[in-house]
Motif scaffolding. Structure first.
Motif, PDB file in Angstrom:
ATOM      1  N   LYS A   1      83.124  -7.425  -6.428  1.00 56.72           N
ATOM      2  CA  LYS A   1      83.802  -6.303  -7.101  1.00 56.72           C
ATOM      3  C   LYS A   1      83.382  -4.938  -6.550  1.00 56.72           C
ATOM      4  O   LYS A   1      84.197  -4.022  -6.447  1.00 56.72           O
ATOM      5  CB  LYS A   1      83.499  -6.338  -8.603  1.00 56.72           C
ATOM      6  N   GLN A   2      82.098  -4.809  -6.220  1.00 57.93           N
ATOM      7  CA  GLN A   2      81.556  -3.486  -5.916  1.00 57.93           C
ATOM      8  C   GLN A   2      80.909  -3.365  -4.536  1.00 57.93           C
ATOM      9  O   GLN A   2      80.515  -2.267  -4.138  1.00 57.93           O
ATOM     10  CB  GLN A   2      80.518  -3.096  -6.984  1.00 57.93           C
ATOM     11  N   LYS A   3      80.751  -4.490  -3.833  1.00 53.55           N
ATOM     12  CA  LYS A   3      80.126  -4.479  -2.498  1.00 53.55           C
ATOM     13  C   LYS A   3      78.672  -3.983  -2.533  1.00 53.55           C
ATOM     14  O   LYS A   3      78.213  -3.251  -1.644  1.00 53.55           O
ATOM     15  CB  LYS A   3      80.940  -3.634  -1.524  1.00 53.55           C
ATOM     16  N   TYR A   4      77.933  -4.392  -3.579  1.00 56.01           N
ATOM     17  CA  TYR A   4      76.499  -4.102  -3.609  1.00 56.01           C
ATOM     18  C   TYR A   4      75.839  -4.608  -2.327  1.00 56.01           C
ATOM     19  O   TYR A   4      76.202  -5.660  -1.801  1.00 56.01           O
ATOM     20  CB  TYR A   4      75.844  -4.776  -4.811  1.00 56.01           C
ATOM     21  N   VAL A   5      74.853  -3.869  -1.854  1.00 55.64           N
ATOM     22  CA  VAL A   5      74.161  -4.190  -0.598  1.00 55.64           C
ATOM     23  C   VAL A   5      72.800  -4.808  -0.910  1.00 55.64           C
ATOM     24  O   VAL A   5      71.952  -4.149  -1.529  1.00 55.64           O
ATOM     25  CB  VAL A   5      73.953  -2.913   0.240  1.00 55.64           C
TER      26      VAL A   5
ATOM     27  N   ALA B   1      71.637  -2.503  -3.814  1.00 52.93           N
ATOM     28  CA  ALA B   1      72.055  -1.123  -4.090  1.00 52.93           C
ATOM     29  C   ALA B   1      73.568  -1.003  -4.043  1.00 52.93           C
ATOM     30  O   ALA B   1      74.228  -1.629  -3.203  1.00 52.93           O
ATOM     31  CB  ALA B   1      71.428  -0.173  -3.073  1.00 52.93           C
ATOM     32  N   HIS B   2      74.112  -0.199  -4.949  1.00 51.56           N
ATOM     33  CA  HIS B   2      75.540   0.113  -4.886  1.00 51.56           C
ATOM     34  C   HIS B   2      75.799   0.958  -3.637  1.00 51.56           C
ATOM     35  O   HIS B   2      74.941   1.751  -3.232  1.00 51.56           O
ATOM     36  CB  HIS B   2      75.951   0.885  -6.138  1.00 51.56           C
ATOM     37  N   PRO B   3      76.962   0.789  -3.002  1.00 50.30           N
ATOM     38  CA  PRO B   3      77.258   1.564  -1.786  1.00 50.30           C
ATOM     39  C   PRO B   3      77.181   3.077  -1.962  1.00 50.30           C
ATOM     40  O   PRO B   3      76.991   3.797  -0.983  1.00 50.30           O
ATOM     41  CB  PRO B   3      78.690   1.134  -1.437  1.00 50.30           C
ATOM     42  N   ARG B   4      77.314   3.570  -3.201  1.00 44.10           N
ATOM     43  CA  ARG B   4      77.234   5.023  -3.417  1.00 44.10           C
ATOM     44  C   ARG B   4      75.813   5.554  -3.229  1.00 44.10           C
ATOM     45  O   ARG B   4      75.618   6.765  -3.054  1.00 44.10           O
ATOM     46  CB  ARG B   4      77.745   5.382  -4.810  1.00 44.10           C
TER      47      ARG B   4
END
Length: 281
Positions: A100-104, A219-222
């Motif tokens: 959903k969010q592309k967490y790294v 981590a979230h991409p932001r």
């Protein structure tokens, strides 16, 4: 007079233009949230994670706020919405958040996870095929041991259909098997050792799954790449001291290494992450 006034107006205009970027630019973010999967009571998680969060805050020069949840469903919903900047979650739950969010994934323990199916030592069931149509207990439908073991039972060599029941904890799974309430139980290979060592001699393992990478800190991409890298370095540095290693043990990041999505978690693309909707009757 007019010439001086004109010169002053030009100078003021230049100064104003120079100031505009600074006035319009958003201030750098100084606070981030870290959400932790509720795999233990909140009071235990708070005790174990607070020193780690305080350490990260100090090392990174930003405030890290610990975010805890009472229910798995709320944690899953929040992480799939991208509500948290950093997350620590089970591999299957991380994969859902990644979709959903592309967490790294940043770092993880170097100790892999492995699911197992076990029966009572005096059980007539000797191999997986003997459990066809039988009842197998696990902690819950979304626990990592349930997910990877279910995948092995339904897709591996000699795949079988079986009935599921959920006991809520490793100890309850072990008790259900020991008391004959179910035909077999599912746990991680280390769970019974850690949670119910006195029962080990009563069981016989008839299936072990392939090993998979454990829970990542992601981590979230932001989150700026520079800060992501700083988190990774800070966690790896903890392994260099006795105090740091105790901190890593408390948050289950023992012997940490850098995580890699393709190597560590792409496996879940072929796994049914939802599982049975209802408990067997």
């Amino acid at each position: 007079m007019c010439s001086k006034l004109h010169t002053c107006c030009i100078a003021f205009a230049i100064l104003l233009l120079l100031a505009l970027p600074a006035l319009s630019a958003e201030p750098a973010k100084r606070s981030y949230t870290l959400a932790v999967v509720p795999n233990q009571p909140a009071i235990t998680l708070h005790k174990n994670w607070t020193p780690f969060v305080q350490y990260l805050s100090k090392q990174l020069g930003v405030e890290i706020e610990l975010k805890l949840y009472d229910k798995i469903d709320v944690f899953l919903s929040e992480t799939q919405k991208g509500a948290a900047d950093l997350i620590y979650s089970a591999p299957n739950m991380f994969y859902l958040a990644y979709q959903k969010q592309k967490y790294v994934p940043l770092v993880r323990s170097s100790h892999p996870l492995q699911g197992q199916v076990f029966v009572r030592k005096d059980s007539p069931y000797l191999k997986v095929s003997d459990l066809k149509g039988k009842t197998i207990a696990s902690v819950g439908p979304r626990s990592i041991c349930s997910v990877i073991t279910r995948h092995a039972l339904l897709t591996g060599q000699g795949a079988i259909d079986y009935n599921s029941t959920f006991s809520g904890s490793t100890i309850n799974v072990a008790k259900s098997v020991l008391l004959g309430k179910v035909d077999a139980g599912v746990t991680l290979d280390t769970s019974v050792i850690n949670d119910a060592p006195e029962m080990l001699s009563e069981f016989r393992v008839i299936l072990r799954t392939e090993k998979i990478a454990p829970h990542p800190l992601a981590a979230h991409p932001r989150v700026p790449k520079k800060l992501q890298d700083a988190v990774t370095r800070a966690v790896l540095a903890l392994d260099q001291s006795e105090e740091g290693r105790r901190m890593l043990k408390d948050v289950k990041l023992v012997d940490p290494i850098k995580a890699n999505f393709k190597r560590d978690y792409s496996f879940f693309a072929k796994v049914d992450l939802e599982g049975p909707r209802q408990q067997a009757k």
